[in-house]
Design an enzyme around this catalytic site. Structure first.
Site, PDB file in Angstrom:
ATOM      1  N   ASP A  32       2.483  -6.972   3.293  1.00 25.60           N
ATOM      2  CA  ASP A  32       1.802  -6.735   4.575  1.00 25.60           C
ATOM      3  C   ASP A  32       0.285  -6.828   4.475  1.00 25.60           C
ATOM      4  O   ASP A  32      -0.428  -6.289   5.327  1.00 25.60           O
ATOM      5  CB  ASP A  32       2.214  -5.368   5.139  1.00 25.60           C
ATOM      6  CG  ASP A  32       1.827  -4.227   4.204  1.00 25.60           C
ATOM      7  OD1 ASP A  32       1.447  -4.492   3.051  1.00 25.60           O
ATOM      8  OD2 ASP A  32       1.907  -3.064   4.636  1.00 25.60           O
ATOM      9  N   ARG A  77      -0.773   8.653  -3.253  1.00 26.58           N
ATOM     10  CA  ARG A  77      -1.473   8.373  -1.986  1.00 26.58           C
ATOM     11  C   ARG A  77      -2.396   9.564  -1.758  1.00 26.58           C
ATOM     12  O   ARG A  77      -1.935  10.702  -1.782  1.00 26.58           O
ATOM     13  CB  ARG A  77      -0.493   8.269  -0.820  1.00 26.58           C
ATOM     14  CG  ARG A  77       0.572   7.187  -0.995  1.00 26.58           C
ATOM     15  CD  ARG A  77       1.383   7.066   0.286  1.00 26.58           C
ATOM     16  NE  ARG A  77       2.683   6.428   0.074  1.00 26.58           N
ATOM     17  CZ  ARG A  77       2.879   5.121   0.083  1.00 26.58           C
ATOM     18  NH1 ARG A  77       1.876   4.295   0.252  1.00 26.58           N
ATOM     19  NH2 ARG A  77       4.093   4.627  -0.101  1.00 26.58           N
ATOM     20  N   GLY A  96       2.281   2.927  -2.732  1.00 22.12           N
ATOM     21  CA  GLY A  96       3.654   2.748  -3.213  1.00 22.12           C
ATOM     22  C   GLY A  96       3.680   1.806  -4.411  1.00 22.12           C
ATOM     23  O   GLY A  96       3.048   0.756  -4.387  1.00 22.12           O
ATOM     24  N   THR A 130       2.161  -4.476  -3.432  1.00 20.49           N
ATOM     25  CA  THR A 130       3.060  -3.713  -2.555  1.00 20.49           C
ATOM     26  C   THR A 130       4.299  -4.545  -2.274  1.00 20.49           C
ATOM     27  O   THR A 130       4.209  -5.768  -2.159  1.00 20.49           O
ATOM     28  CB  THR A 130       2.381  -3.331  -1.214  1.00 20.49           C
ATOM     29  OG1 THR A 130       3.395  -2.943  -0.273  1.00 20.49           O
ATOM     30  CG2 THR A 130       1.606  -4.480  -0.592  1.00 20.49           C
ATOM     31  N   ASP A 172      -3.104  -1.753   1.737  1.00 24.04           N
ATOM     32  CA  ASP A 172      -4.243  -1.588   2.648  1.00 24.04           C
ATOM     33  C   ASP A 172      -5.111  -0.356   2.365  1.00 24.04           C
ATOM     34  O   ASP A 172      -6.333  -0.441   2.358  1.00 24.04           O
ATOM     35  CB  ASP A 172      -3.707  -1.427   4.081  1.00 24.04           C
ATOM     36  CG  ASP A 172      -3.561  -2.772   4.751  1.00 24.04           C
ATOM     37  OD1 ASP A 172      -3.843  -3.779   4.086  1.00 24.04           O
ATOM     38  OD2 ASP A 172      -3.156  -2.793   5.930  1.00 24.04           O
ATOM     39  N   ARG A 220       7.612  -0.871   5.733  1.00 30.12           N
ATOM     40  CA  ARG A 220       6.691  -0.102   6.603  1.00 30.12           C
ATOM     41  C   ARG A 220       6.640  -0.745   7.988  1.00 30.12           C
ATOM     42  O   ARG A 220       7.630  -0.719   8.686  1.00 30.12           O
ATOM     43  CB  ARG A 220       5.300  -0.021   5.975  1.00 30.12           C
ATOM     44  CG  ARG A 220       4.471   1.123   6.546  1.00 30.12           C
ATOM     45  CD  ARG A 220       3.126   1.197   5.884  1.00 30.12           C
ATOM     46  NE  ARG A 220       3.200   1.651   4.515  1.00 30.12           N
ATOM     47  CZ  ARG A 220       3.284   2.940   4.155  1.00 30.12           C
ATOM     48  NH1 ARG A 220       3.292   3.872   5.054  1.00 30.12           N
ATOM     49  NH2 ARG A 220       3.346   3.288   2.889  1.00 30.12           N
ATOM     50  N   ASP A 242       5.801  -4.573   0.442  1.00 34.43           N
ATOM     51  CA  ASP A 242       5.884  -4.846   1.887  1.00 34.43           C
ATOM     52  C   ASP A 242       5.395  -6.236   2.308  1.00 34.43           C
ATOM     53  O   ASP A 242       5.706  -6.682   3.404  1.00 34.43           O
ATOM     54  CB  ASP A 242       5.071  -3.803   2.665  1.00 34.43           C
ATOM     55  CG  ASP A 242       5.612  -2.393   2.472  1.00 34.43           C
ATOM     56  OD1 ASP A 242       6.799  -2.253   2.132  1.00 34.43           O
ATOM     57  OD2 ASP A 242       4.826  -1.441   2.661  1.00 34.43           O
TER      58      ASP A 242
HETATM   59  O1  F6P Z   1       4.525   0.629   0.982  1.00 34.98           O
HETATM   60  C1  F6P Z   1       5.698   0.584   0.264  1.00 34.98           C
HETATM   61  C2  F6P Z   1       6.738   1.464   0.884  1.00 34.98           C
HETATM   62  O2  F6P Z   1       7.885   1.457   0.055  1.00 34.98           O
HETATM   63  C3  F6P Z   1       7.121   1.130   2.328  1.00 34.98           C
HETATM   64  O3  F6P Z   1       8.023   0.067   2.398  1.00 34.98           O
HETATM   65  C4  F6P Z   1       7.691   2.451   2.795  1.00 34.98           C
HETATM   66  O4  F6P Z   1       7.564   2.571   4.187  1.00 34.98           O
HETATM   67  C5  F6P Z   1       6.824   3.456   2.081  1.00 34.98           C
HETATM   68  O5  F6P Z   1       6.270   2.806   0.968  1.00 34.98           O
HETATM   69  C6  F6P Z   1       7.549   4.689   1.604  1.00 34.98           C
HETATM   70  O6  F6P Z   1       6.610   5.551   1.082  1.00 34.98           O
HETATM   71  P1  F6P Z   1       6.958   6.787   0.158  1.00 34.98           P
HETATM   72  O7  F6P Z   1       7.367   6.276  -1.185  1.00 34.98           O
HETATM   73  O8  F6P Z   1       5.679   7.547   0.102  1.00 34.98           O
HETATM   74  O9  F6P Z   1       8.064   7.527   0.827  1.00 34.98           O
END
Ligand code: F6P
Length: 316
Positions: free
Chosen positions: A128, A71, A10, A124, A102, A170, A126
């Site tokens: 995390d 991803r 992300g 990120t 991660d 997340r 998050d």
């Molecule tokens: O890791 C960043 C994040 O925005 C999280 O907070 C969220 O759960 C996820 O990515 C959403 O992913 P995507 O953009 O692939 O829907």
């Protein structure tokens, strides 16, 4: 030395500042810098371009990532990584700075074991990544969430409503907990604080009985459907209730001063580490200092829970 840089997972505000710092520091040392488009996916597709110092101008203040991100689950497969290594070898690139979460770290560790010197930076929203106190992008996303919740507070107050707002993260509750404290939310629900529905319903009912004009509940994503919860609150408490999911708005926007500085320091530091012959390292922040540890150690570490959530009850 030829150094590649990529962003993966992300996107997060401040990634551009980190890319800029990697490229400019590499050039400062007389190295060559290469940008890899669209994360590990682009690496496997051979999307690799040389970058000069002007190619990374006018981007310190830009959100997102100019390199693009993705991803790629398949990167866990050795055959897929071998294609990436082949592309890097073809360009004579022997080192890589990766910026992400991660999953990005796992990819970097695997590439490092295949002979590509890798340094990982925490990027990120998050917050995390266990090894670092703060990730690049966290505080900007927090500001965005705070700005949105402040606006919800205005209308919530006007209409005497209960507002349920879902915040990203997340599996990590940091964005919600920090936003809850900063916005004076009455209730914050995350994995760390726990979620007992009946208790939440009772608390909202009590708040109404005590004459509270409106109430804000911040809920971390992946805990409960906020639209369903809003209906249940309304039915149990007779408080008119609305739910809002902040969603991807939290990922964009101009990086804050903190994120620009953190990303610039980390990007430059990553090149320093490579220049010293180090690899397989993850850069982290502790207070205002930055340092590094093994990527493996960063991945194995258990995430400390922010102590901020202990304040929540006392502040309401
Ligand atoms: O890791 C960043 C994040 O925005 C999280 O907070 C969220 O759960 C996820 O990515 C959403 O992913 P995507 O953009 O692939 O829907």
């Amino acid at each position: 030395m030829k150094i590649g840089v990529l962003t993966s997972g992300g996107d997060a505000p401040g990634m551009n500042a980190a890319i800029r710092a990697v490229v400019r520091t590499a050039i400062y040392y007389g190295m060559e810098a290469y940008g890899i488009q669209d994360g590990y996916k682009g690496l496997v597709e051979g999307k690799i371009y040389k970058l000069g110092r002007n190619d990374v101008g006018q981007m310190l203040n830009r959100g997102g990532t100019i390199l693009g991100s993705s991803r790629l689950k398949e990167f866990a497969q050795k055959e897929v990584r071998e294609i990436a290594v082949k592309h890097l070898n073809n360009h004579g690139i022997d080192a890589l700075v990766v910026i992400g979460g991660d999953g990005t770290y796992r990819g970097a560790m695997a590439l490092n074991e295949m002979g590509i010197k890798c340094i990982a930076l925490p990027g990120t929203i998050d917050n995390d990544i266990s090894s670092t106190e703060y990730t690049i992008g966290f505080f900007t996303a927090l500001d965005t969430a705070i700005d949105a919740i402040d606006k919800l507070r205005d209308t919530s107050f006007s209409h005497q409503r209960c507002t349920v707002v879902e915040v990203m993260g997340r599996d990590c509750g940091d964005l919600s907990i920090f936003a809850g404290v900063a916005c004076g939310a009455e209730i914050v629900i995350t994995k760390e604080t726990g979620f007992e529905k009946q208790r939440v319903l009772e608390r909202v009912k009590n708040a109404k009985a005590m004459g509270k004009r409106h109430i804000i509940i911040v809920v971390a994503e992946n805990i409960v459907d906020v639209n369903v919860l809003a209906k249940e609150i309304e039915a149990f408490t007779l408080y008119e209730t609305r739910a809002t999911v902040l969603g991807h708005i939290q990922r964009g926007g101009t990086p804050s001063a903190f994120d620009r500085v953190l990303a610039s320091k980390m990007g430059s530091f990553a090149v320093d580490l490579l220049g010293k012959g180090l690899s397989g390292k993850a850069v982290f922040s502790k207070g205002i200092e930055i340092d590094y540890c093994d990527i493996q150690e960063a991945l194995n570490k258990k995430r400390p829970i922010t102590d901020l959530y202990r304040y929540l009850e006392k502040l309401n």
